[in-house]
Design an enzyme around this catalytic site. Structure first.
Site, PDB file in Angstrom:
ATOM      1  N   LYS A  25    -105.042 -62.234 -26.154  1.00 28.87           N
ATOM      2  CA  LYS A  25    -105.341 -62.373 -24.728  1.00 28.87           C
ATOM      3  C   LYS A  25    -106.376 -61.334 -24.314  1.00 28.87           C
ATOM      4  O   LYS A  25    -106.682 -60.407 -25.068  1.00 28.87           O
ATOM      5  CB  LYS A  25    -104.060 -62.203 -23.908  1.00 28.87           C
ATOM      6  CG  LYS A  25    -103.406 -60.840 -24.087  1.00 28.87           C
ATOM      7  CD  LYS A  25    -102.119 -60.711 -23.295  1.00 28.87           C
ATOM      8  CE  LYS A  25    -101.496 -59.332 -23.515  1.00 28.87           C
ATOM      9  NZ  LYS A  25    -100.287 -59.124 -22.697  1.00 28.87           N
ATOM     10  N   ARG A 120     -90.204 -59.221 -14.490  1.00 31.47           N
ATOM     11  CA  ARG A 120     -91.543 -59.743 -14.279  1.00 31.47           C
ATOM     12  C   ARG A 120     -91.547 -61.260 -14.442  1.00 31.47           C
ATOM     13  O   ARG A 120     -91.816 -61.986 -13.495  1.00 31.47           O
ATOM     14  CB  ARG A 120     -92.540 -59.074 -15.248  1.00 31.47           C
ATOM     15  CG  ARG A 120     -93.981 -59.435 -14.999  1.00 31.47           C
ATOM     16  CD  ARG A 120     -94.921 -58.699 -15.941  1.00 31.47           C
ATOM     17  NE  ARG A 120     -94.738 -59.092 -17.333  1.00 31.47           N
ATOM     18  CZ  ARG A 120     -95.496 -58.645 -18.337  1.00 31.47           C
ATOM     19  NH1 ARG A 120     -96.461 -57.756 -18.097  1.00 31.47           N
ATOM     20  NH2 ARG A 120     -95.276 -59.051 -19.578  1.00 31.47           N
ATOM     21  N   TYR A 261    -125.441 -39.491  -8.783  1.00 27.91           N
ATOM     22  CA  TYR A 261    -124.972 -39.730  -7.425  1.00 27.91           C
ATOM     23  C   TYR A 261    -124.033 -38.626  -6.938  1.00 27.91           C
ATOM     24  O   TYR A 261    -123.172 -38.149  -7.671  1.00 27.91           O
ATOM     25  CB  TYR A 261    -124.203 -41.050  -7.344  1.00 27.91           C
ATOM     26  CG  TYR A 261    -125.039 -42.288  -7.523  1.00 27.91           C
ATOM     27  CD1 TYR A 261    -125.985 -42.671  -6.580  1.00 27.91           C
ATOM     28  CD2 TYR A 261    -124.852 -43.105  -8.643  1.00 27.91           C
ATOM     29  CE1 TYR A 261    -126.729 -43.838  -6.740  1.00 27.91           C
ATOM     30  CE2 TYR A 261    -125.588 -44.269  -8.814  1.00 27.91           C
ATOM     31  CZ  TYR A 261    -126.526 -44.626  -7.864  1.00 27.91           C
ATOM     32  OH  TYR A 261    -127.266 -45.776  -8.023  1.00 27.91           O
ATOM     33  N   MET A 309    -123.312 -47.376 -12.605  1.00 25.59           N
ATOM     34  CA  MET A 309    -122.978 -48.725 -13.045  1.00 25.59           C
ATOM     35  C   MET A 309    -123.592 -49.043 -14.405  1.00 25.59           C
ATOM     36  O   MET A 309    -122.972 -49.684 -15.256  1.00 25.59           O
ATOM     37  CB  MET A 309    -123.444 -49.756 -12.019  1.00 25.59           C
ATOM     38  CG  MET A 309    -123.065 -51.189 -12.373  1.00 25.59           C
ATOM     39  SD  MET A 309    -123.653 -52.409 -11.176  1.00 25.59           S
ATOM     40  CE  MET A 309    -122.663 -51.999  -9.743  1.00 25.59           C
TER      41      MET A 309
END
Length: 379
Positions: A25, A120, A261, A309
């Site tokens: 998965k 769950r 940044y 990013m």
């Protein structure tokens, strides 16, 4: 691919006659589900686990022929897709039983999940008899197996802890389904590694819940080379993925100047900063800003400034000192894994600095990062 083969062979050798369903998965934990699923099929794996129906459909369209177990829920549309593409539903609710009843035009096999404490997915333990009565002799649905999910698999060796209690509950449920001749699968990577440790110690305590049945195995993290127990594993696992990039360019930064940044890092000296072509858009967590390191020319160098990013920056001043920067053009940088000189930076170490787990570091590697497969693809 050689390391993946090694990890699977460890399991096949240790547990030759057990249900073995590697989990592929989430894009095979970030490794590339199609490529790895096809390789696992060549290794003799007969079952694979996915979460989404769409994950199973992609594998089928890509030529994967082994049994595919779908663990997440489904409605009538999903039930039809599962049946039409010869996949196996893991049934967790009454609504899913009803969906299969409505769309099945042939007898379908299912695995039934019980909630033994995870809270769950799955039928409650006290519903076992009711589920059996509903599915016993069913015209369209045949129960092949029962399963549950260990929620603290790390304690599976302890006799009076959560995993032991869960296995005891599933064992009791299996007695209700005994006439159906079902088997049970319950052991995730943590459970498997605990069982392997017990085997290595020569445990003779066959009353231990890990020995109640030949529990089926659903390994995830361990087939990708990492132990989930928080200490070196007994299996000699080998990490499958190396996450790498290259130097985009170098910046000469004077003492007192800032990088990236938010001006979160200030040079304390004249520095050489390497700009690396990878960022949080590729899955390298922004949380690692000013906390982590990478391997550059065989040396560990710190990530400085805020991870962007598309880029991150590292301070390579000490490594390049006195050498022409041109000689470092296109230098390979290892974010985690091993470099060409054999130095290793583990995903576990990176995860610790990001206050997360290696699962997340692996599955976060984005789709735009190309997967390059090396090693023997034909075992």
């Amino acid at each position: 691919m050689d390391n993946l083969t090694h990890n699977i062979r460890v399991l096949q050798k240790a547990f030759p006659n057990r249900f073995l369903c590697p989990m592929v998965k989430a894009n095979a934990y970030g490794h590339g589900d199609v490529k790895l699923a096809l390789h696992l099929e060549k290794l003799g794996i007969q079952q694979l686990g996915v979460c989404l129906i769409e994950e199973g459909l992609l594998l089928r369209k890509s030529g994967v022929n082994v049994e595919i177990l779908v663990f997440r829920g489904f409605d009538e549309v999903g039930a039809k897709a599962i049946i039409d593409n010869n996949m196996t539903a893991v049934v967790s609710t009454w609504e899913q039983i009803e969906a299969l009843e409505k769309v099945a035009n042939k007898k379908v096999s299912v695995h039934v999940k019980f909630d033994t404490g995870m809270n769950r997915l799955g039928f409650r333990v006290e519903e076992a008899q009711k589920v059996f009565d509903r599915l016993n002799g069913h015209a369209k649905i045949e129960v092949k197996a029962l399963c549950t999910h260990l929620y603290i698999g790390e304690n599976a060796q302890e006799m009076d802890q959560t995993s032991a209690h869960q296995l005891q509950k599933l064992n009791k449920i299996s007695e209700v389904f005994k006439s159906m001749n079902v088997f049970c699968h319950a052991l995730n990577s943590s459970g498997i590694l605990n069982l392997m440790e017990m085997e290595k110690k020569g445990s003779q305590d066959k009353s231990h819940p890990l020995y109640m049945q030949n529990w089926g195995l659903r390994p995830g993290l361990m087939i990708y080379g990492y132990s989930s127990l928080g200490h070196p594993d007994v299996a000699g696992l080998k990490p499958v993925m190396n996450l790498k990039s290259v130097v985009n360019n170098f910046r000469q930064v004077k003492a007192g100047e800032t990088v990236s940044y938010g001006a979160k890092w200030t040079a304390q000296r004249d520095s050489v900063i390497a700009v690396i072509s990878i960022g949080y858009g590729d899955g390298y967590h922004r949380l690692l800003s000013n906390k982590s390191s990478v391997l550059f020319d065989g040396k560990s160098v710190p990530v400085v400034g805020t991870v962007c990013m598309d880029y991150l920056m590292v301070d390579v001043t000490d490594v390049v000192q006195g050498r022409a920067l041109e000689t470092f053009k296109n230098t390979e940088v290892v974010l985690f894994g091993a470099d060409q000189k054999g130095h290793v930076l583990s995903a576990d170490e990176l995860a610790h600095k990001a206050h997360t787990i290696s699962y997340e570091m692996l599955t976060s590697v984005g789709e735009r990062v190309p997967r390059v497969y090396v090693g023997k693809e034909t075992p």
